[in-house]
Design a protein around this motif. Sequence first.
Motif, short mmCIF file in Angstrom:
data_model
loop_
_atom_site.label_atom_id
_atom_site.label_comp_id
_atom_site.label_asym_id
_atom_site.label_seq_id
_atom_site.Cartn_x
_atom_site.Cartn_y
_atom_site.Cartn_z
N ASN A 195 -40.64 24.80 -11.17
CA ASN A 195 -41.85 24.82 -11.10
C ASN A 195 -42.52 26.00 -12.05
O ASN A 195 -43.68 26.08 -12.26
CB ASN A 195 -42.45 25.15 -9.85
CG ASN A 195 -41.99 24.13 -8.54
OD1 ASN A 195 -42.02 22.96 -8.99
ND2 ASN A 195 -41.88 24.74 -7.40
N GLY A 212 -46.20 21.72 -6.70
CA GLY A 212 -44.57 22.00 -7.23
C GLY A 212 -43.90 21.48 -6.14
O GLY A 212 -44.25 20.97 -5.43
N THR A 239 -46.92 16.21 -7.34
CA THR A 239 -46.17 16.78 -8.49
C THR A 239 -46.18 15.96 -9.80
O THR A 239 -45.71 16.18 -10.77
CB THR A 239 -44.62 17.03 -7.99
OG1 THR A 239 -44.74 17.69 -6.89
CG2 THR A 239 -43.76 17.48 -8.89
#
Length: 802
Positions: free
Chosen positions: A300, A314, A364
């Motif tokens: 991340n 993330g 994400t």
Amino acid sequence: MRRFFANLLSLFLSVLCVCPLAVPGTPSEGEGSSPLALYEQLKQFQLGQEMVHVESLSLPRDRIELTFTGDFYFAAPVRGKAHGAVFLGNGRLRVEPWSVFEKENVQRLLKAEMVEATFTRAVLRFTDDTYQRLKAAGRTAGGSDRERAQKLAAELEECLLRETGLNLSARLAVAVLNGDEPGFFFAEFDGGNRGRFSALLDHQTRVLGSVFDVNGGEKGLLFQYRGGPIYGNDVWTAFYNCADFQRGRVDYSDVFDLIAIPEYQMEVDLRDPGNWLRVTAEMEVLPLRGGLQWIPMNLNEGLGEYEDARRKKGMRVVEAVLADGSAVGVVQEEWETGFSLVLPRALGERESVRVKLRLEGKDTLTSWRYHFHYPRSTTTWYPRYGYLGRSRFDLTFRHSKNYRVISVGERVQEGPAEGEEKEWVTRWVMKEPVALVTFSVGQFERHLENAEVGGEKVPVEFYSLPGSVLPVKEDFVLAELVNGVHYFGALYGDYPYGRLGAVFFPASFGQGFPTLLLLPVQGYARTREFAFLAHEGAHQWWGNIVGWRSYRDQWLSEGFADYSGVLYTAKREKAQAAMELVKAMRRSLEEPPRTDTGVGSGKLFEVGPLILGHRLSSRATGGAYNALIYNKGALVLRMLHFLFSNPADGNDAAFYAMMKDFVSRHRNGWATTESFFQVASEHFARSPLGQKYGLRDLEWFQRQWVFQTGWPSYRLDYWFEPRPGGGVVLKGTLHQEGVPQNWFMPLPLVLEFSGNRVARGTVHALGPSTPVEIPLPEEPKAVQLDPQLWVLSQKVSEKKVR
């Protein structure tokens, strides 16, 4: 070892929080000897009863000079030692920048010659001898601000995690468990003339690389949080430690790596790409040192604080186990860049184990027009260790039958999942060790051509969009990709992989992963698109087959790819189009830097040398990274192209022989600036210009064009004198301005005679003025100094003075 350090030194020297996941089967938190218990105790940062008062105490921490008058409240001991303290009183910090660039960076950001700051409070975390030094120098006192000190201690880490992604307690735990020597030191200061800022000494470079992307061997830095979507933290200055200066050389950061990951097997669940990304990753973990139990991992770090991206979008680790089912502890705080694996027992050196992780992340993936999805951070969506370590990948994707998944390597499976009507499985295998992988999923249309490499057909695929979504000229894009495979294969060595793929990418930039290009193109035959497609295609050689070792070496990838775009444009379109690209690159170096408040002073070429990489970019020097690493990097390689060519006939075979040799020696590995010039020097010594000027290496070129910021101007003042026996002598002076006194550079000289006859050669500049004397059979009609702009210069002129 970095052999360039001594030269570099002489050139630059100017005098939200969640508990960690403790998986059942790992040591319980109640066991004081367990790594997880150690972490929890460090994280609590509970102040004890011990406190000392100091007067004008000098506490040097390597190159950081600290002075304190006031009270220190120490953390309660963990494993018998205090690893933190809070200071209240009056203090001063002083750090003298070690190089020209660092001094100029401090001047830009702080309007000062060096970092000098006052403070009235400081929060310290450490595993070095800070506690012993403070205790020995102070006198025991009662202290009346313990509650205030405890509040400052409690606030430190949550704030630091959000602003930088740094899990300070995890770094302390690694240092304690591994017995890091020298120890780790961190301090946050506030209440003085510079506001809140931080100092970091990380002699093993672990968080310097993973959090700040400073991995060229530096051991310390000073930084300040600025906020905003672009410039989160100002790095005021970074530096090597005193031991590095004393020995005159420094280790790369990867010397301190704890593990390697030779192989990944991943299952990627893309059945709900608009909402969730779920990954099961099995990794082969190979310890590079004995006694290893705590492993810091990267994840991340491509996501920032802006819009809560790192916290909300993330990937999170859900579970971790070994191959035998033994549970592995996981530490991952909200906002953290990365996470930590805590093994059930310490491993011996090279005692390989397999670790299986389950990860998931909501939002994400970023979605474009509903049916096309890409990782929000294309390179940091899966767990990694270190900086660009190489691994082999076996990637299995589960997705809707209406979608296609494109990734790296070879597609070995694509079809319905067993027992499922609406679900498909696509598997990609990357057999070569590579540094980074990514993927795209959506309603893409596949288009196929073949390239010929070594008598074999290499499939070239382009995954485009339906015409109803966006019209793309697929035939054009495919043809350019095939041309690139052939053209660059001839220049740099055969295309290194068994396949090349590309996929439409809705962004303002492209990326060149091994065997996979992300391309925001629609297929228009324009100069910029020729150059762009070539740039991304050339990354198969520059960046993938030959990686860069640290941020200081990234110009070997981006600059080389940019020059490849110039070469391809000259071949594909016309020489004049390529020359326009060169001129645009040169113009970009003269632009003023952008700042967070407008336009800055000076010019981009003055910001710093190529060897500074992304450090060239700050809130006061916007545009410098692209202008220098891409454009100047390309122009520096172009000058080497000239130096390797025969000036009489332009034969440049020696240049491409050198480039092929460079690729061959670094295949499936990394290169450094020094290793490139080592190869180039060996070849240059045999070149016509190397022979003409008696040059046995390119150390002078590297020093001038890579380690310095000079940008010369040239003026040739000349006249002709009769020569006894017939003919003339061209006499004159070659003036060189804007660079140091010892700057040396050969330049092309073109003489035009009647009857369309042309003679080509070189003259050289050494210092401010160099005499020129060339015998000629007759007086030429025109004398031109570097008419093709081979040498990077602000201005070139010729003037007949008699």
